[in-house]
Motif scaffolding. Structure first.
Motif, short mmCIF file in Angstrom:
data_model
loop_
_atom_site.label_atom_id
_atom_site.label_comp_id
_atom_site.label_asym_id
_atom_site.label_seq_id
_atom_site.Cartn_x
_atom_site.Cartn_y
_atom_site.Cartn_z
N TRP A 2 5.77 -66.14 21.03
CA TRP A 2 6.68 -65.17 20.88
C TRP A 2 7.68 -65.97 19.68
O TRP A 2 8.67 -66.89 20.36
CB TRP A 2 6.53 -64.90 21.54
N TYR A 3 7.97 -65.28 18.94
CA TYR A 3 9.24 -66.09 17.83
C TYR A 3 10.20 -64.44 17.03
O TYR A 3 9.53 -63.11 17.92
CB TYR A 3 8.57 -66.36 16.84
N THR A 4 11.29 -64.43 17.08
CA THR A 4 12.67 -63.70 16.08
C THR A 4 12.55 -63.74 15.43
O THR A 4 13.22 -63.11 14.48
CB THR A 4 13.94 -63.60 17.79
N TYR A 20 9.77 -57.82 15.72
CA TYR A 20 9.16 -59.19 16.15
C TYR A 20 7.94 -59.84 15.72
O TYR A 20 7.22 -59.74 15.23
CB TYR A 20 8.63 -58.91 18.19
N TYR A 21 7.27 -62.11 16.09
CA TYR A 21 6.41 -62.04 15.54
C TYR A 21 5.82 -63.00 16.56
O TYR A 21 6.13 -63.87 17.74
CB TYR A 21 7.29 -63.37 14.35
N VAL A 22 4.71 -62.69 16.56
CA VAL A 22 3.56 -63.42 17.52
C VAL A 22 2.48 -64.28 16.86
O VAL A 22 2.02 -63.63 15.90
CB VAL A 22 3.04 -62.28 18.50
N ALA A 28 6.63 -62.73 25.97
CA ALA A 28 6.98 -61.48 26.10
C ALA A 28 7.93 -60.77 25.36
O ALA A 28 8.43 -60.83 26.83
CB ALA A 28 5.37 -60.78 25.85
N ARG A 51 1.65 -65.99 11.69
CA ARG A 51 2.78 -64.73 12.98
C ARG A 51 2.17 -63.81 12.20
O ARG A 51 2.14 -63.42 11.55
CB ARG A 51 3.71 -65.22 12.59
N GLY A 53 8.37 -71.02 19.84
CA GLY A 53 8.25 -69.82 20.58
C GLY A 53 7.59 -69.57 21.36
O GLY A 53 8.20 -70.69 22.73
#
Length: 213
Positions: free
Chosen positions: A77-79, A103-105, A90, A116, A86
């Motif tokens: 998970w990323y912002t 949000y990015y995953v 979550a 992502r 990462g």
């Protein structure tokens, strides 16, 4: 060498010579005859499936975001859309502020990471509901209550139409809950009963005292 921004996959079939001059055949699937199946000859780059947007009402209780990785992969998970570090945990979005947060995953397996995917979290405000507060002259008279500011309404009388007509037997308050985009807001309408039959005290009597025979 292969370069792609998409999902890359392949299946290999291998033929190996034996010391006796024969051959041995290895396939990724669907063997025929003496062929030997090796599932690892199949490769699919990791991918992730998401649902977006995720919507909440302001100050609602939020849950941790979810996504579905391809088989054998785990999530990161990323912002930020690129760069950054990462996290395997979550994030749980905040609903304190109205607006949209992204949000990015990605999915990762064997050191190979997918592109992502974006999850937009939308926080909607509750509607600002306004009502009128009428005055009627006598108990049992009709009063019309009107609400505004929302899409649908539910009154404490059980009514869902707007406006509604009530016949209070005394000064009474009525609560209406308005809903817009799944978010609610409330207001109170006070119906005041004012009596118009108040009797005033008489003025002081004046005059001359008379004697009576």
């Amino acid at each position: 060498q292969f370069t792609t921004d998409g999902i890359f996959s392949f299946e290999l079939n291998i033929q190996i010579g034996t010391p006796t001059g024969g051959t041995q055949h290895f396939v990724s699937s669907s063997p025929v005859g003496a062929e030997i199946t090796i599932p690892s000859l199949t490769f699919t780059s990791p991918s992730v499936s998401v649902t977006s947007p995720v919507t909440y009402c302001k100050n609602a209780t939020a849950s941790a975001l979810t996504a579905t990785p391809s088989a054998g992969a785990t999530l990161l998970w990323y912002t930020v859309p690129t760069g950054g570090t990462g996290s395997a945990t979550a994030p749980t979005p905040s609903t304190a502020t109205v607006g949209t947060t992204s949000y990015y995953v990605s999915a990762i397996v064997a050191g190979i990471e997918s592109p992502r995917s974006t999850i937009n979290v939308v926080v909607n405000p509750g509607p600002t509901v306004t009502v009128n507060s009428p005055t009627i002259s006598t108990c049992g008279a009709s009063a019309t209550l009107t609400a505004a500011g929302a899409t649908t309404y539910s009154w404490s009388t059980g009514g869902v139409t707007n406006p509604i007509i009530v016949t209070p037997s005394s000064t009474t308050s009525y609560t209406v809950t308005g809903t817009t985009s799944g978010c609610t807001g409330s207001a109170v309408s006070l119906v005041t009963v004012s009596t118009s039959s108040t009797i005033a005290m008489p003025a002081t009597l004046t005059g001359t005292t008379k004697g009576i025979c």
